[in-house]
Design an enzyme around this catalytic site. Sequence first.
Site, mmCIF file in Angstrom:
data_model
loop_
_atom_site.group_PDB
_atom_site.id
_atom_site.type_symbol
_atom_site.label_atom_id
_atom_site.label_comp_id
_atom_site.label_asym_id
_atom_site.label_seq_id
_atom_site.Cartn_x
_atom_site.Cartn_y
_atom_site.Cartn_z
ATOM 1 N N TRP A 572 0.817 -1.215 0.000
ATOM 2 C CA TRP A 572 0.000 0.000 0.000
ATOM 3 C C TRP A 572 0.849 1.262 0.000
ATOM 4 O O TRP A 572 0.348 2.361 0.222
ATOM 5 C CB TRP A 572 -0.989 -0.023 1.160
ATOM 6 N N HIS A 703 -18.265 -1.190 4.604
ATOM 7 C CA HIS A 703 -18.245 -0.284 3.455
ATOM 8 C C HIS A 703 -19.648 0.176 3.071
ATOM 9 O O HIS A 703 -19.810 1.010 2.192
ATOM 10 C CB HIS A 703 -17.579 -0.965 2.255
#
Length: 764
Positions: A572, A703
């Site tokens: 990341w 989410h």
Amino acid sequence: MVKSAVLGFPRIGKNRELKKATEAYWSGKTSAEELLATAKQLRLEHWKLQKAQGVDIIPSNDFSLYDQIMDHSFSFNVIPPRYRLSGLSSLDTYFAMGRGMQRAATADKAAVDVPAGEMVKWFDSNYHFLRPEVSEETDFKLSSTKALDEFLEAKEAGIITRPVLVGPVTYLFIAKAAKGSSIKPIELLPKLLPVYVELIKKLTEAGAEYIQIDEPILTLDLPQEILASYKEAYETLGKIGKLILTTYFGSLQSNADVLKGLPIAGVHVDVVRAPENLDRALAVLGENQIISVGVVSGRNIWKTDFQKATAIIEKAISAVGSERVQVASSSSILHIPHSLSGEDQINPEIKRWFAFAVEKCAELAILTKAANDGPASVRAELEANAADCKARAESPITNVEAVRERQSKVTPQMHERKSPFETRYAKQQASLKLPLFPTTTIGSFPQTKEIRVTRNRFAKGLISQEEYDAFIRKEISDVVKFQEEVGLDVLVHGEPERNDMVQYFGERMEGFVFTVNGWVQSYGSRCVRPPIIVGDVYRPAPMTVKESQYAQSITSKPMKGMLTAPITILRWSFPRDDVHDSVQAQQIALGLRDEVLDLEKAGIKVIQCDEPALREGLPLRRAEWDEYLKWAIDAFRLATAAVQDDTQIHSHFCYSDFNDIFDAIQRLDADVVSIENSKSDMKLLNVLSRYTSCIGPGLFDIHSPRVPPVSEFKERIDAIVKHVPKDHLWLNPDCGLKTRGWPETTADLKNMIAAAREAREQYA
């Protein structure tokens, strides 16, 4: 003449204008018309920007309000029935597919409660797409003309673009059969092709000279039935318009053979990740077909080495002639930040090594001019590039002798826990005294505007260290109190001091640099600002001990120390391209090893080391998996194995299909793992029985703003207990709660804990 081409451009805007406009619409602060106007303005700005940088072939239909794969599904009428709700606008139906929707009943509208679609990583990138869902009942038709509309938008502005489509074979390969359907999605190709035919005809008639059609799955291991589908698809589509079939992210290998003889206008290959692709493509290229050479990385932020790129371009030109060569980005440059402008805080010595999206466009123009007019026409640019590459290679920032020396002393024993899991877990149970079905969260709690503003004010020097520390302690205290009140068993400190689970650690390790505005899209409106690894990595001081120790001091319940594991920090971030990933992972692991031991010494008996990126780091080709998993698992174990038996090591995994790597997760030797499960229709249940340590399959989708009722939580627990021993089952969300609001967080956790209490009564 050689032409330059960009395969796709970042869509979020220089200052994340799209994110802000989208979230304002979701919250009801702006209208659909205002959102669409912002989107149109961004598209126009991006087309003009690429043209100004000298790019010859500019993409359209690479823009999306949420996800380009979902755009295709919406355009092809691939909308699962649960999202076809009365009273919803077309735009709200679209967003419901990506986010889910929950709405109470009103006098004139029925209640709505639908979960989001399944979200999956786009190959081995950090971008996520919404997986298409098809069945025998899917009625493919051109239900949206987005691709045509955006081409005409650009044309009206005086720019003839190359529309971008995801190819039909890739689209069906990444699709899944709807629940209850037994069809293989690729079997629907004959039904889908007429929609592509219609769309390509419309684009061609509107003036699109070429159409980019992405088939990136050609860099994967593919079954014969998929490979055979290319002939069926492109014998049809290639006769309708001039198609540039685009591949990226890896090596074609023998898959290149399926391209031979197809009636397509050209082929694009990624030679950044797979230099051998050029020879593969040239071997199957037809007499008049174009070769698009991806020499400028769409995935990383390092300047292109012009000397190496020029040699590749010259090879292509000598093989087919300059009229048939395009100089391109390796993939869409969606995956890198918008521009280096405004990044004045970066050390100038280091900044000269970088190129973001705008700068990549300029690189393409320079390389193309060198190919067309000779190196002398851009001598100054070539010399400056060579100097920058040389400076980076020789800089003391990139190599730290003490780090390399420590790496040379790593032994196999440093990767091993002191005792097997059964022995450790018995000691942990005796120490922690947890109930059946322990409840916990993944780590972060909602980051309110006040938290973000205060952190920003501290970063700018507007408040003192003492004021900031007091604020963070208050936030931690509030989160700990909240968790005690709702009844969680293993607590977290909530991470109010952390901006991002990777950036936070990168800022506290040497070897990283950071951007102010280097945002890239992760999914939907979610943007991340990846750190950049520029040199050897080490930890100069403790990173998390102060906050975790304080949190533990104000509760009698176990407090989890929260760390991000080596592969996730590596994956990341934008990694170095001058040393192997395994070297960087081991350096990060050694820094985390020191942190884990410091947490243990501070009295933290549960330490979570999150590794959500383990699966996405897998090479695209299965033959390369074992080598990757060996060094990736070694890095995790090097970071975590030094603790005592009664210290419990947790880890977390998300956005992944774990069936492929479940054995690897077992080999990590963590005591407890939590996994994202809610978005995959609980499909992981079939493999959970193989796991021998403790496991916490995610019970709700963080989410989505939807709040599952207690009964749904209980049903999930009942389903999991059939596969997991009850004394090995933990209950938790499927990811951190940072991006959620407090109302749904509170409701979600209360319902989860209520279901846990019911389950304890039933299964005790």
